[in-house]
Design a protein around this motif. Structure first.
Motif, PDB file in Angstrom:
ATOM      1  N   UNK A 149       0.740  -1.415   0.044  1.00 29.72           N
ATOM      2  CA  UNK A 149      -0.255  -0.039   0.145  1.00 29.72           C
ATOM      3  C   UNK A 149       0.762   1.128   0.069  1.00 29.72           C
ATOM      4  N   UNK A 150       0.965   1.978  -1.057  1.00 20.98           N
ATOM      5  CA  UNK A 150       1.258   3.325  -1.578  1.00 20.98           C
ATOM      6  C   UNK A 150       1.126   4.700   0.095  1.00 20.98           C
ATOM      7  N   UNK A 151      -0.607   4.463  -0.620  1.00 20.90           N
ATOM      8  CA  UNK A 151      -0.981   5.621   0.523  1.00 20.90           C
ATOM      9  C   UNK A 151      -2.143   5.790   0.722  1.00 20.90           C
ATOM     10  N   UNK A 152      -2.734   6.150   1.898  1.00 23.15           N
ATOM     11  CA  UNK A 152      -3.184   5.657   2.767  1.00 23.15           C
ATOM     12  C   UNK A 152      -4.185   7.256   2.807  1.00 23.15           C
ATOM     13  N   UNK A 153      -5.459   7.551   2.286  1.00 23.95           N
ATOM     14  CA  UNK A 153      -6.414   8.216   3.098  1.00 23.95           C
ATOM     15  C   UNK A 153      -7.576   8.313   4.271  1.00 23.95           C
TER      16      UNK A 153
END
Ligand SMILES: [Zn+2]
Length: 113
Positions: free
Chosen positions: A26-30
């Motif tokens: 996972x590269x980005x999490x909002x």
């Protein structure tokens, strides 16, 4: 410090998503954090740093947004922006209110590889 268990919950959710969605990284999490969730952001970020070690999110970037809470008054049937807990309806002063959003935290979006 409930931020740590919140962070662990988020990481657990990401791990579950990775297992069902078959992705490795996972590269980005909002994250959406409710303004009334009583979450201290620096503690949450620290919790995420600790909890994500060795998981699919170990080098993910976390983006945290504060979402305003939404209240609803049953007396005058009006929605209002709830800045804090334990306040009556700003329009009519009634206590017959309900807070709909902003007292929780959720994963809004993520980017995977
Ligand atoms: Zn009202």
């Amino acid at each position: 410090m409930h931020e740590l268990s919140l962070a662990q919950g988020v990481i657990q959710l990401l791990e579950d998503q990775a297992a069902t969605g078959h992705f490795q990284r996972i590269t980005h999490v909002w994250l959406d954090v409710g303004a009334l969730a009583c979450v201290e952001l620096s503690s949450l970020q620290f919790g995420l740093e600790v909890a994500r070690r060795g998981t699919v999110a170990s080098d993910a970037q976390f983006h945290i947004d504060i979402v305003p809470a939404q209240g609803w008054c049953f007396a005058c049937n009006t929605a209002f922006r709830a800045e804090q807990h334990a306040l009556p309806c700003p329009h009519c002063g009634s206590w017959e209110i309900q807070i709909d959003k902003g007292n929780a935290m959720r994963v809004r979006e993520m980017e995977v590889e």
